[in-house]
Scaffold this active site. Structure first.
Site, PDB file in Angstrom:
ATOM      1  N   ARG A 239      43.664   1.139 -14.200  1.00 38.70           N
ATOM      2  CA  ARG A 239      42.838   0.871 -13.141  1.00 38.70           C
ATOM      3  C   ARG A 239      42.874   1.483 -11.773  1.00 38.70           C
ATOM      4  O   ARG A 239      41.800   1.835 -11.104  1.00 38.70           O
ATOM      5  CB  ARG A 239      42.751  -0.946 -13.030  1.00 38.70           C
ATOM      6  CG  ARG A 239      42.025  -1.461 -12.163  1.00 38.70           C
ATOM      7  CD  ARG A 239      42.201  -2.943 -12.078  1.00 38.70           C
ATOM      8  NE  ARG A 239      43.505  -3.497 -11.545  1.00 38.70           N
ATOM      9  CZ  ARG A 239      43.762  -4.629 -11.341  1.00 38.70           C
ATOM     10  NH1 ARG A 239      42.944  -5.602 -11.899  1.00 38.70           N
ATOM     11  NH2 ARG A 239      44.854  -4.802 -10.724  1.00 38.70           N
TER      12      ARG A 239
ATOM     13  N   LYS B  76      39.720  -1.624  -6.424  1.00 37.16           N
ATOM     14  CA  LYS B  76      40.731  -2.474  -5.716  1.00 37.16           C
ATOM     15  C   LYS B  76      41.299  -1.534  -4.360  1.00 37.16           C
ATOM     16  O   LYS B  76      41.909  -0.891  -4.455  1.00 37.16           O
ATOM     17  CB  LYS B  76      42.020  -2.616  -6.624  1.00 37.16           C
ATOM     18  CG  LYS B  76      42.685  -4.163  -6.241  1.00 37.16           C
ATOM     19  CD  LYS B  76      43.491  -4.143  -7.615  1.00 37.16           C
ATOM     20  CE  LYS B  76      44.489  -5.055  -7.017  1.00 37.16           C
ATOM     21  NZ  LYS B  76      44.461  -6.288  -6.642  1.00 37.16           N
TER      22      LYS B  76
HETATM   23  N1  PXG Z   1      40.791 -10.815  -7.220  1.00 39.01           N
HETATM   24  C1  PXG Z   1      41.216 -10.442  -6.194  1.00 39.01           C
HETATM   25  C2  PXG Z   1      40.386 -10.057  -5.239  1.00 39.01           C
HETATM   26  C3  PXG Z   1      42.638  -9.678  -6.092  1.00 39.01           C
HETATM   27  O1  PXG Z   1      42.908  -8.993  -5.106  1.00 39.01           O
HETATM   28  C4  PXG Z   1      42.988 -10.441  -8.509  1.00 39.01           C
HETATM   29  C5  PXG Z   1      41.667 -11.042  -8.453  1.00 39.01           C
HETATM   30  C6  PXG Z   1      43.900 -10.630  -9.640  1.00 39.01           C
HETATM   31  O2  PXG Z   1      43.717  -9.157 -10.383  1.00 39.01           O
HETATM   32  P1  PXG Z   1      45.220  -9.217 -11.344  1.00 39.01           P
HETATM   33  O3  PXG Z   1      44.690  -7.749 -11.852  1.00 39.01           O
HETATM   34  O4  PXG Z   1      46.429  -8.924 -10.091  1.00 39.01           O
HETATM   35  O5  PXG Z   1      45.333 -10.078 -12.350  1.00 39.01           O
HETATM   36  C7  PXG Z   1      43.294  -9.863  -7.191  1.00 39.01           C
HETATM   37  C8  PXG Z   1      44.741  -9.218  -6.929  1.00 39.01           C
HETATM   38  C9  PXG Z   1      48.887  -8.263  -2.827  1.00 39.01           C
HETATM   39  C10 PXG Z   1      47.916  -8.869  -3.513  1.00 39.01           C
HETATM   40  O6  PXG Z   1      49.247  -8.612  -1.797  1.00 39.01           O
HETATM   41  C11 PXG Z   1      47.094  -8.429  -4.545  1.00 39.01           C
HETATM   42  C12 PXG Z   1      46.078  -9.075  -5.107  1.00 39.01           C
HETATM   43  C13 PXG Z   1      45.914 -10.701  -4.839  1.00 39.01           C
HETATM   44  C14 PXG Z   1      46.877 -11.193  -3.917  1.00 39.01           C
HETATM   45  C15 PXG Z   1      48.018 -10.373  -3.192  1.00 39.01           C
HETATM   46  O7  PXG Z   1      49.331  -7.052  -3.447  1.00 39.01           O
HETATM   47  N2  PXG Z   1      45.121  -8.734  -6.002  1.00 39.01           N
END
Ligand code: PXG
Length: 289
Positions: A50, A149
């Site tokens: 990803r 992302k």
């Molecule tokens: N939506 C958004 C907007 C995100 O940033 C997710 C969904 C979940 O995706 P995954 O692939 O993790 O199941 C995310 C995840 C950090 C942090 O500080 C990153 C996220 C969310 C909260 C904190 O690294 N990304």
């Protein structure tokens, strides 16, 4: 703490990026958040795939291969002596001139942090979250591709501020059409009449890795699944609701905008998904040592 930075493991105090880095100046870059459990990195290859797709979509050419990035990630975790934790992997456009032009940044920069993260208090995993809908909208896919992302999180941060100001820990974000996209850092799922529902990626959800795991588990658990456009009404009238994310894992939601969801307590489907997720996370993954 040892940080991997542009090819070297360095001490935290030496892990510095340039003030001319476009990741900092313009949010020009991409990232991943990855968990490791029991000495194994969960869904490492999927996260790196990803990451490379995100980089490709923004024309960020990395000098490293996906295999190399997997290897550096494992080395970073091993160097910090942790068995369980959270990896933050960031690729920035690199240092360049002032001005938006990314072609003036010749060398991208990458750093990998292996640490821990805690988004929500322990008791909320048992009792569930009471969340709100925020006024901040998810940007249209034509403005900021929801699959990427990227380091542009101001939109999500403003949504999170609304949640905190309303005494909630998370907020539902709608897209420009008023359909549910996701929360500020998690994907959203509903259970209605025994069917698992989640918003479409085209409605502005990130194509979450944990979201994908839940969809796989639905098949294994024999729970029918549908991706479709959802409104707040669908959440208000659902039997159950939960959020998913690498950092959040699987967390029940028991109210939205002060309306209890279902019984107002975490439900049986949510409990099954939570259990199945933990079993999978603790028993699979890429060993790093
Ligand atoms: N939506 C958004 C907007 C995100 O940033 C997710 C969904 C979940 O995706 P995954 O692939 O993790 O199941 C995310 C995840 C950090 C942090 O500080 C990153 C996220 C969310 C909260 C904190 O690294 N990304």
């Amino acid at each position: 703490m040892k940080i991997w930075l542009d090819g070297k493991l360095v001490n935290e105090s030496e892990a510095k990026v340039s003030v001319f880095d476009h990741g900092l100046l313009y949010g020009d870059g991409v990232f991943e958040g990855i968990r490791f459990y029991n000495g194994r990195i969960f869904r490492l290859e999927e996260h790196i795939r990803r990451l490379f797709d995100s980089a490709k979509a923004i024309l960020l050419n990395t000098p490293w291969t996906q295999e190399e990035v997997c290897k550096y990630t494992c080395e970073t975790v091993a160097a910090n002596g942790l068995t369980d934790g959270y990896i933050r992997l960031v690729i920035t456009r690199g240092a360049g001139e002032l001005g938006l032009n990314p072609y003036l940044c010749p060398v991208p920069s990458m750093f990998i942090i292996a640490s821990t993260i805690k988004l929500y208090p322990d008791e909320t995993y048992q009792n569930g979250l009471a969340i709100i809908t925020c006024a901040t909208r998810r940007p249209a896919p034509a403005a900021l591709m929801p699959q990427v992302k990227s380091l542009n999180y101001l939109n999500n941060i403003m949504a999170k501020v609304e949640a905190i100001q309303a005494n909630a820990l998370e907020a539902v974000m709608l897209n420009e059409q008023g359909y549910v996209a996701e929360c500020t850092g998690d994907n959203l799922f509903l259970i209605k009449n025994g069917i698992l529902l989640t918003p479409l990626i085209s409605d502005g959800a990130l194509d979450g890795i944990t979201r994908g795991v839940i969809i796989e588990l639905a098949e294994k658990l024999g729970v029918p699944f549908k991706e479709c456009s959802l409104t707040r009404y669908d959440i208000y009238t659902a039997d159950e609701c939960f959020l998913t994310g690498t950092a959040a894992e699987v967390i029940p939601v028991v109210a939205l905008d002060r309306r209890p969801i279902g019984t107002g307590k975490p439900g049986p489907f949510t409990a099954r998904f939570l259990k199945a997720f933990h079993e999978l996370a603790l028993s699979t993954g890429t060993p790093f040592a």
